[in-house]
Design a protein around this motif. Structure first.
Motif, mmCIF file in Angstrom:
data_model
loop_
_atom_site.group_PDB
_atom_site.id
_atom_site.type_symbol
_atom_site.label_atom_id
_atom_site.label_comp_id
_atom_site.label_asym_id
_atom_site.label_seq_id
_atom_site.Cartn_x
_atom_site.Cartn_y
_atom_site.Cartn_z
ATOM 1 N N GLY A 577 20.279 -14.241 4.577
ATOM 2 C CA GLY A 577 21.597 -13.626 4.461
ATOM 3 C C GLY A 577 21.680 -12.235 5.046
ATOM 4 O O GLY A 577 22.497 -11.415 4.628
ATOM 5 N N TRP A 578 20.835 -11.953 6.050
ATOM 6 C CA TRP A 578 20.817 -10.623 6.661
ATOM 7 C C TRP A 578 21.800 -10.530 7.813
ATOM 8 O O TRP A 578 21.891 -11.444 8.648
ATOM 9 N N SER A 579 22.499 -9.414 7.895
ATOM 10 C CA SER A 579 23.412 -9.142 9.010
ATOM 11 C C SER A 579 22.723 -8.239 10.021
ATOM 12 O O SER A 579 21.556 -7.864 9.852
ATOM 13 N N VAL A 580 23.451 -7.829 11.069
ATOM 14 C CA VAL A 580 22.858 -6.982 12.107
ATOM 15 C C VAL A 580 22.428 -5.630 11.546
ATOM 16 O O VAL A 580 21.486 -5.004 12.049
ATOM 17 N N SER A 581 23.091 -5.160 10.488
ATOM 18 C CA SER A 581 22.750 -3.846 9.939
ATOM 19 C C SER A 581 21.335 -3.815 9.381
ATOM 20 O O SER A 581 20.705 -2.753 9.327
ATOM 21 N N ARG A 582 20.820 -4.963 8.964
ATOM 22 C CA ARG A 582 19.459 -5.012 8.422
ATOM 23 C C ARG A 582 18.426 -4.572 9.460
ATOM 24 O O ARG A 582 17.367 -4.040 9.112
ATOM 25 N N PHE A 583 18.754 -4.743 10.724
ATOM 26 C CA PHE A 583 17.804 -4.451 11.787
ATOM 27 C C PHE A 583 18.043 -3.083 12.433
ATOM 28 O O PHE A 583 17.595 -2.810 13.537
ATOM 29 N N GLU A 626 9.164 -6.068 5.032
ATOM 30 C CA GLU A 626 10.009 -7.255 4.864
ATOM 31 C C GLU A 626 10.868 -7.484 6.109
ATOM 32 O O GLU A 626 11.006 -8.621 6.574
ATOM 33 N N THR A 627 11.440 -6.444 6.650
ATOM 34 C CA THR A 627 12.269 -6.581 7.852
ATOM 35 C C THR A 627 11.447 -7.110 9.024
ATOM 36 O O THR A 627 11.934 -7.910 9.828
ATOM 37 N N LEU A 628 10.193 -6.686 9.091
ATOM 38 C CA LEU A 628 9.333 -7.091 10.210
ATOM 39 C C LEU A 628 8.822 -8.519 10.064
ATOM 40 O O LEU A 628 8.123 -9.018 10.952
#
Length: 810
Positions: A577-583, A626-628
């Protein structure tokens, strides 16, 4: 006795991209440090040599005072033997703050204010009332000196009905009161008016005069209970609202805001006029009543520097001949401080400037020479002057004065280390240190260190540039491109008095000595003229792309937005459920919490300058673990930022949204940069080309025709500043592609090799300031070469010098 080294000997320099290099430079000589943009020249000259001299100076300063000294850099060098104190004169695109003038920028104003304070003629009434005024009373930038009505600006801003309500045919509901703020506060003012019973649904012009005046100018502040009308899903809640008239809101916001954008917006709804108290003179009546040699300080500041030098020279002679007194002695001492700098500025060709001229209106060449003038008569002995492209912004005819200046530094017992791209100055150096062979990770090596004659003809970018064949002037053996259509250009902006035309579909170079009006024509007048004609215009200025590591190559060009969309579109990101802002490393959810997405943390050293080290948790990746965990084609988002442009071209070959920006960067010679390279790490030449590449890809994407026949007109102000001749070649190739595709390119330029390739040259002059601003030659480069102007002579000289260089190498 210790033996002093006859050379500056650098051992194991490894700052930024320098590859643990060692090099010797002779004392008392002119040493040119050369190489392509981004090769490591500035890292060696400024970061290492000047940085180590700063570090040693800081060691001699009391620890408690070190924290007051900013700007020191860890030089990352094993050791440097034979290093004297250094004075660095680096490039700067800005002239200081909004109130900065020629006088404040050159520091001459300090002495001039003291001159009026200590040696001025005071009216008897003033002398009896306050005695002698301090120097601060003669500055419009201090509370003691500024006119209280205009705060030292010379102008006042007042809201009028026309400025606050530009379109009276609109109703308040339709936005007639343009000066109201947006969001909640503007809605609050509207709702209070409705509550008070004012009509907001009729044209403003139909409201009675007394109602309009009350809304705009009343000092009343009634408090009413407001029942706002909200949407069905919004909370319906009454509140107590306090009314402020539109003019009151503007004045109070202007007085209290610390936001420059808010200040600009407020001022746009107020009319500017000359201050009624000081008549635009900016100072208090007391300060203006004091004279020196019959002039008030604002009168002296308004004179050209050439006149000031003459007046002060005569005054100095009078003071020496007069009977000694406290006043005459103060005058003599102060004139000894200020006259040398003023005379040096005149000698360097900026005698047309006045001390009160705003620094923001100066060309890069004028700013550069003011810096040099302030150092010319400093009286220092045995130091190393480290100069950053002193030829930048200067016409070829003016660079003779720069060489004379360096000779004076040397004659006074100093050394000069010159970071330079102008091959005519490099050719006259005593010693050359060539850094390269490429830029970024492909640079950082010492290719040559020795006499300049030995470098000419070597297989390095600088060696080839020194031995380059003469430029070929268009309009002679090489035909020019004909104009697709013609656009009238008539303007009297500032010092300009121009009545000519612009050929659309051509490459046009605007030339002339610095201060002749080139930048005013291209950066101020032409955009307005082109906008009126409906021609699409792209301006590429010399402003930096950013000052923090959060601004990097990927974010500035916009390609990182497309990259983040690719990551957000992966199955794993969608599952989570991640959007572009997560990156984004600027968002708390995705970034490393230790370094807050910067990839490095500051090491506080209390009394020593701070230093940065790689973040111990993310190891420079910027993101949390987690993001990576989400990858795209086997790469994490941090892995993408670590790619060079060359590598990224292959990785994103099938992604047009990313590829366009990468191809534009590659076309202007920036393929070696990493996508995550922070703005502070970029050289001036790199930053300039990043802006160009960004505008090129945006313009291609948005290209649309205009009724004049040229799709787009590109306006560039000295785009070759900071570029090695080999980089200039890449730049000009890209600009020519634009023209070949039907666009028009207009450049302000001093590089004769670029001017030689233009289809048309508009030469302004003959001098600077009031002596410039006119078209003195207009035609092909070959035609201008025969005109006898300074630019024509420079073109002829370049051809002759190029032939001599080729013959010598052969």
């Amino acid at each position: 006795m210790p033996v002093t080294s006859p050379d500056i000997r650098v051992h194991d320099a490894h700052l930024r991209n320098l590859r643990h290099v060692s090099v010797d430079m002779p004392h008392g000589k002119l040493v040119a440090v050369t190489g392509v943009s981004g090769s490591g020249k500035s890292s060696l000259a400024f970061g290492t040599i000047h940085g180590e001299a700063q570090r040693r100076y800081l060691e001699s300063v009391a620890p408690f005072a070190r924290r007051l000294i900013a700007g020191a850099v860890d030089p990352r060098v094993g050791r440097i033997d034979g290093l004297p104190p250094t004075v660095a004169l680096e490039q700067s695109r800005g002239g200081g703050g909004a109130r900065s003038t020629v006088g404040t920028f050159s520091t001459v104003s300090n002495s001039v204010r003291l001159l009026f304070s200590r040696a001025g003629t005071y009216p008897e009434e003033l002398r009896g009332r306050v005695g002698r005024l301090d120097s601060d009373h003669f500055s419009p930038n201090t509370a003691a000196g500024m006119c209280p009505t205009c705060q030292g600006t010379g102008t006042v801003h007042a809201p009028t009905e026309e400025s606050m309500v530009p379109d009276p045919s609109l109703s308040i509901d339709e936005g007639a009161v343009a000066a109201w703020p947006g969001a909640w506060l503007g809605k609050n003012f509207h709702d209070i008016l409705v509550t008070l019973g004012y009509r907001t649904d009729v044209p403003w012009s139909t409201l009675p005069r007394e109602e309009r005046d009350w809304i705009l100018f009343t000092t009343d502040r009634p408090v009413v209970t407001v029942h706002p009308v909200r949407g069905a899903e919004q909370i319906q809640r009454t509140y107590e609202g306090t009314w402020r008239s539109v003019s009151t809101y503007l004045r109070e916001t202007l007085a209290s805001t610390s936001s420059e954008s808010t200040r600009r917006r407020v001022l746009s709804f107020m009319e500017e006029s000359v201050c009624p108290s000081c008549a635009g003179r900016r100072l208090t009546p007391d300060a203006l009543s004091v004279t020196w040699r019959g002039m008030s300080i604002d009168e002296l500041n308004g004179r050209p520097l050439a006149e000031v030098a003459e007046l002060m020279g005569v005054a100095g002679g009078t003071a020496e001949a007069a009977e000694p007194s406290e006043t005459s002695e103060a005058e003599r001492l102060l004139l000894e401080q200020v006259v040398p700098t003023v005379k040096a500025a005149v000698e360097l060709g900026v005698g047309h400037l006045s001390l009160d001229r705003p620094a923001s209106t100066l060309s890069a060449g004028e700013l550069q020479r003011l810096r040099l003038a302030s150092q010319l008569h400093s009286g220092l002995f045995g130091v190393v002057y480290v100069l950053d492209e002193p030829s930048a912004g200067l016409h070829p005819s003016e660079r003779v004065a720069v060489r004379d200046l360096m000779d004076r530094f040397l004659a006074a017992g100093n050394s000069v280390v010159l970071v330079e791209h102008d091959m005519s100055l490099v050719a006259g150096a005593d010693w050359v240190v060539d850094v390269g062979p490429g830029a970024g990770e492909n640079g950082g090596e010492i290719l040559w260190s020795g006499p300049v004659d030995g470098l000419s003809g070597q297989d390095t970018p600088t060696g080839r540039a020194l031995a380059a064949p003469p430029p070929v002037l268009k309009g002679g053996a090489v035909a020019v491109r004909p104009a697709a259509s013609s656009l009238p250009v008539r303007t009297t902006e500032r010092t300009l008095d121009v009545d000519t035309h612009l050929g659309l579909g051509q490459f046009t170079a605007v030339t002339g000595v610095s201060g002749s009006g080139k930048s005013t024509l291209v950066s101020t007048a032409l955009p307005e003229i082109l906008a009126e004609e409906g021609v699409r215009t792209v301006r590429i200025t010399q402003q930096p792309i950013g000052r923090t590591t959060r601004s990097c190559l990927a974010t500035y060009t916009g390609l990182f937005d497309a990259v983040r969309k690719l990551f957000a579109g992966t199955p794993e990101a969608r599952r989570r459920g991640w959007s572009v802002s997560r990156f984004s490393y600027n968002v708390a959810a995705g970034r490393c919490p230790t370094c807050n997405g910067e990839g490095a943390i500051e090491v506080e050293l209390v009394f020593l300058p701070g230093s940065y080290t790689t973040c111990p948790d993310c190891h420079g990746a910027r993101y949390n673990d987690e993001t990576l965990e989400v990858t795209w084609h086997g790469l994490t988002v941090a892995g993408v930022l670590d790619l060079t442009v060359t590598d990224a071209l292959e990785v994103f070959a099938g992604e047009p949204s990313v590829l366009a920006a990468l191809q534009a960067l590659d076309a202007v010679g920036l393929s070696y940069l990493r996508l995550g390279q922070g703005a502070p790490e970029l050289s001036g030449g790199e930053a300039q080309r990043i802006k160009l590449a960004t505008e090129l890809q945006r313009s291609r994407r948005a290209r649309r025709g205009s009724r004049r026949g040229a799709e787009t007109v590109y306006l560039l102000d000295e785009p070759t500043t900071g570029l090695h001749p080999s980089d200039v070649g890449l730049l000009v190739t890209e600009l020519n592609r634009l023209v070949d595709a039907g666009d028009a390119v207009v450049v302000v330029e001093h590089d004769v090799r670029v001017v030689a390739q233009a289809d048309r040259v508009i030469d302004l002059g003959p001098g600077a300031g009031a002596d410039g601003g006119r078209v003195i030659a207009d035609g092909t480069p070959a035609a201008v070469a025969e005109s006898g102007t300074a630019t024509g002579t420079a073109l002829v000289t370049a051809v002759a010098r190029g032939r001599e260089s080729t013959e010598t190498t052969t």
